[in-house]
Design a protein around this motif. Structure first.
Motif, PDB file in Angstrom:
ATOM      1  N   ALA A  56       6.835  -1.431  12.456  1.00 35.41           N
ATOM      2  CA  ALA A  56       6.197  -0.065  12.305  1.00 35.41           C
ATOM      3  C   ALA A  56       6.182   0.552  11.097  1.00 35.41           C
ATOM      4  CB  ALA A  56       6.538   0.816  13.526  1.00 35.41           C
ATOM      5  N   LEU A  57       7.192   0.460  10.423  1.00 38.68           N
ATOM      6  CA  LEU A  57       7.431   0.952   9.177  1.00 38.68           C
ATOM      7  C   LEU A  57       6.477   0.463   8.041  1.00 38.68           C
ATOM      8  CD1 LEU A  57      11.266   1.970   8.869  1.00 38.68           C
ATOM      9  CD2 LEU A  57       9.322   3.473   9.109  1.00 38.68           C
ATOM     10  N   PHE A  58       6.486  -0.962   8.064  1.00 37.98           N
ATOM     11  CA  PHE A  58       5.936  -1.752   7.230  1.00 37.98           C
ATOM     12  C   PHE A  58       4.157  -1.449   7.304  1.00 37.98           C
ATOM     13  CE2 PHE A  58       9.344  -5.139   7.014  1.00 37.98           C
ATOM     14  CZ  PHE A  58       9.530  -4.921   5.678  1.00 37.98           C
ATOM     15  N   LEU A  59       3.926  -1.118   8.768  1.00 39.41           N
ATOM     16  CA  LEU A  59       2.350  -1.055   8.956  1.00 39.41           C
ATOM     17  C   LEU A  59       2.002   0.538   8.428  1.00 39.41           C
ATOM     18  CD1 LEU A  59      -0.223  -2.062  10.153  1.00 39.41           C
ATOM     19  CD2 LEU A  59       0.740  -1.316  12.566  1.00 39.41           C
ATOM     20  N   GLN A  60       3.039   1.500   8.791  1.00 37.94           N
ATOM     21  CA  GLN A  60       2.708   2.878   8.699  1.00 37.94           C
ATOM     22  C   GLN A  60       2.510   2.985   7.000  1.00 37.94           C
ATOM     23  OE1 GLN A  60       6.167   4.702  10.557  1.00 37.94           O
ATOM     24  NE2 GLN A  60       5.343   4.687  12.355  1.00 37.94           N
ATOM     25  N   CYS A 144       3.619  -1.677  17.503  1.00 39.93           N
ATOM     26  CA  CYS A 144       4.462  -2.669  17.078  1.00 39.93           C
ATOM     27  C   CYS A 144       5.573  -2.704  18.112  1.00 39.93           C
ATOM     28  CB  CYS A 144       5.358  -2.408  15.891  1.00 39.93           C
ATOM     29  SG  CYS A 144       4.057  -2.479  14.195  1.00 39.93           S
ATOM     30  N   PHE A 145       6.052  -1.687  18.789  1.00 37.64           N
ATOM     31  CA  PHE A 145       6.883  -1.805  19.973  1.00 37.64           C
ATOM     32  C   PHE A 145       6.508  -2.685  21.130  1.00 37.64           C
ATOM     33  CE2 PHE A 145       8.609   2.784  19.005  1.00 37.64           C
ATOM     34  CZ  PHE A 145       9.409   2.442  17.985  1.00 37.64           C
ATOM     35  N   ALA A 232      11.658 -11.305  11.398  1.00 37.92           N
ATOM     36  CA  ALA A 232      10.893 -11.229  12.606  1.00 37.92           C
ATOM     37  C   ALA A 232       9.690  -9.947  12.511  1.00 37.92           C
ATOM     38  CB  ALA A 232      11.734 -11.047  13.848  1.00 37.92           C
ATOM     39  N   ALA A 233      10.059  -8.824  11.799  1.00 32.40           N
ATOM     40  CA  ALA A 233       9.382  -7.864  11.715  1.00 32.40           C
ATOM     41  C   ALA A 233       8.059  -7.970  10.855  1.00 32.40           C
ATOM     42  CB  ALA A 233      10.183  -6.660  11.113  1.00 32.40           C
ATOM     43  N   ARG A 234       8.271  -8.826   9.824  1.00 27.70           N
ATOM     44  CA  ARG A 234       7.110  -9.182   8.957  1.00 27.70           C
ATOM     45  C   ARG A 234       6.307 -10.233   9.643  1.00 27.70           C
ATOM     46  NH1 ARG A 234      10.458 -10.223   3.185  1.00 27.70           N
ATOM     47  NH2 ARG A 234      11.903 -11.112   4.365  1.00 27.70           N
ATOM     48  N   ASP A 235       6.774 -11.025  10.504  1.00 28.63           N
ATOM     49  CA  ASP A 235       6.168 -12.001  11.367  1.00 28.63           C
ATOM     50  C   ASP A 235       5.202 -11.468  12.373  1.00 28.63           C
ATOM     51  OD1 ASP A 235       5.437 -14.451  12.716  1.00 28.63           O
ATOM     52  OD2 ASP A 235       6.971 -14.410  13.859  1.00 28.63           O
ATOM     53  N   PRO A 238       0.270  -7.978  12.251  1.00 26.15           N
ATOM     54  CA  PRO A 238      -0.929  -8.354  12.544  1.00 26.15           C
ATOM     55  C   PRO A 238      -1.532  -8.966  11.030  1.00 26.15           C
ATOM     56  CG  PRO A 238      -1.153  -6.143  12.934  1.00 26.15           C
ATOM     57  CD  PRO A 238       0.180  -6.138  12.364  1.00 26.15           C
ATOM     58  N   ASP A 239      -2.162 -10.271  11.304  1.00 26.42           N
ATOM     59  CA  ASP A 239      -2.485 -11.157   9.909  1.00 26.42           C
ATOM     60  C   ASP A 239      -2.847 -10.351   8.947  1.00 26.42           C
ATOM     61  OD1 ASP A 239      -1.480 -13.197  11.397  1.00 26.42           O
ATOM     62  OD2 ASP A 239      -3.396 -13.913  11.840  1.00 26.42           O
ATOM     63  N   TRP A 240      -3.687  -9.418   9.244  1.00 25.79           N
ATOM     64  CA  TRP A 240      -4.490  -8.570   7.962  1.00 25.79           C
ATOM     65  C   TRP A 240      -3.414  -7.718   7.290  1.00 25.79           C
ATOM     66  CZ3 TRP A 240      -3.823  -3.447   8.824  1.00 25.79           C
ATOM     67  CH2 TRP A 240      -3.645  -2.919  10.157  1.00 25.79           C
ATOM     68  N   ALA A 241      -2.481  -7.321   8.083  1.00 29.15           N
ATOM     69  CA  ALA A 241      -1.490  -6.442   7.460  1.00 29.15           C
ATOM     70  C   ALA A 241      -0.294  -7.215   6.718  1.00 29.15           C
ATOM     71  CB  ALA A 241      -0.564  -5.459   8.551  1.00 29.15           C
ATOM     72  N   GLN A 242      -0.067  -8.438   7.164  1.00 29.18           N
ATOM     73  CA  GLN A 242       0.867  -9.243   6.398  1.00 29.18           C
ATOM     74  C   GLN A 242      -0.112  -9.879   5.090  1.00 29.18           C
ATOM     75  OE1 GLN A 242       2.607 -12.732   8.374  1.00 29.18           O
ATOM     76  NE2 GLN A 242       2.364 -11.729  10.275  1.00 29.18           N
ATOM     77  N   ARG A 243      -1.196  -9.874   5.013  1.00 28.45           N
ATOM     78  CA  ARG A 243      -2.020 -10.152   3.870  1.00 28.45           C
ATOM     79  C   ARG A 243      -1.876  -9.183   3.020  1.00 28.45           C
ATOM     80  NH1 ARG A 243      -5.585 -12.646   7.735  1.00 28.45           N
ATOM     81  NH2 ARG A 243      -6.856 -10.852   7.526  1.00 28.45           N
TER      82      ARG A 243
END
Length: 292
Positions: A56-60, A144-145, A232-235, A238-243
């Motif tokens: 969630a922190l990575f996404l936020q 994410c939770f 595990a959090a990075r994995d 969503p694919d678009w957020a990983q990109r």
């Protein structure tokens, strides 16, 4: 065996800064949700909540307003682990605390938000009390939770229960001031699609992400676990957020990460006595004793 359980619980307390995971307080009510809620189930698994919280922190931080709040108003380079601990306490308190405890935590966060405001690099004003920004932070977190719970605790969690989870946790977001909060899986996915054009990754995002990843474990014993949680959090993103983050890991590495987290999860569930089910049993017994 009790000594091993206590040792594992002690490592967990160092990670989240919580009190005794197996100790239950006397209470007067079940708070905002209660033992039968979907929220108690999803938030009751430590391992999946840890993975989901980091994701969630990575996404936020991909939202310019959320990133600016961290950049301008926090000591993120030295205290990112503190942010995780404070978030964990807020989630635990608003989920499992009494109504008074939950309301007090929400009011406290609102007071903090009153001081978080500024101007983005492009000149746009931002505020932590902005209802749209509050909705983003909430959706990034709870999506994410739930994703982590489905992957690492209960893949068969019924779709209707997933929708009920989103409807329940929206209560906290709305009490904080969020508006138009999505309350179902379909609504959350539609929201994420709609907001993606607003999300960004720049040098500031990169520095905040590095600060998160580089946080030192509270003890040498916890270091391998924490490293696995970050993978595990990075994995989980969503694919678009990983990109956007540049987290595209080789697919061959994902099964090992997921298998490792599932194994850790089984060990932690054995060691901890504060699962959602255990809490429900204790609190039901407590309520019965009060009524007797």
């Amino acid at each position: 065996m009790p000594d091993l359980r206590q040792a594992i619980a002690g490592q967990i307390r160092q990670l989240v800064g919580a009190g005794n995971p197996g100790r239950e307080r006397v209470r007067t009510d079940f708070g905002l949700f209660g033992p039968g809620s979907a929220c108690w189930k999803v938030h009751g698994d430590f391992t999946s909540m840890m993975v989901g919280g980091i994701a969630a922190l990575f996404l936020q931080m991909l939202h310019p307003g959320a990133l600016a709040g961290v950049w301008d108003h926090s000591n993120f380079r030295q205290d990112m682990s503190g942010r995780l601990r404070r978030t964990a306490r807020f989630i635990a308190g608003t989920t499992y605390g009494s109504t008074a405890e939950a309301e007090a935590l929400i009011a406290h966060v609102g007071q903090i938000h009153d001081r978080v405001a500024g101007v983005l690099p492009d000149g746009t004003a931002y505020s932590a009390n902005d209802p749209d920004l509050l909705t983003w932070v909430h959706v990034a977190e709870v999506s994410c939770f739930l994703a982590a719970y489905l992957r690492y605790k209960d893949p068969a969690f019924p779709p209707a229960e997933q929708d009920r989870y989103y409807a329940e946790v929206a209560i906290v977001a709305e009490k904080l001031g969020a508006t138009d909060v999505p309350k179902s899986r379909a609504a959350v996915q539609a929201y994420l699609r709609a907001i993606r054009p607003q999300l960004r990754y720049d040098h500031r995002t990169r520095e905040v992400a590095r600060a998160l990843i580089s946080q030192r474990a509270p003890s040498p014993a916890a270091a391998p676990f924490l490293a696995l949680m970050f993978e595990a959090a990075r994995d989980l993103l969503p694919d678009w957020a990983q990109r956007l983050h540049g987290f595209r890991a080789p697919p061959a590495g994902r099964p090992a990460v997921r298998l490792g987290v599932k194994g850790i999860g089984r060990v932690f569930r054995w060691a901890l006595t504060n699962s959602a089910e255990a809490r429900a049993r204790r609190r039901a017994a407590e309520l019965g004793a009060q009524r007797a």
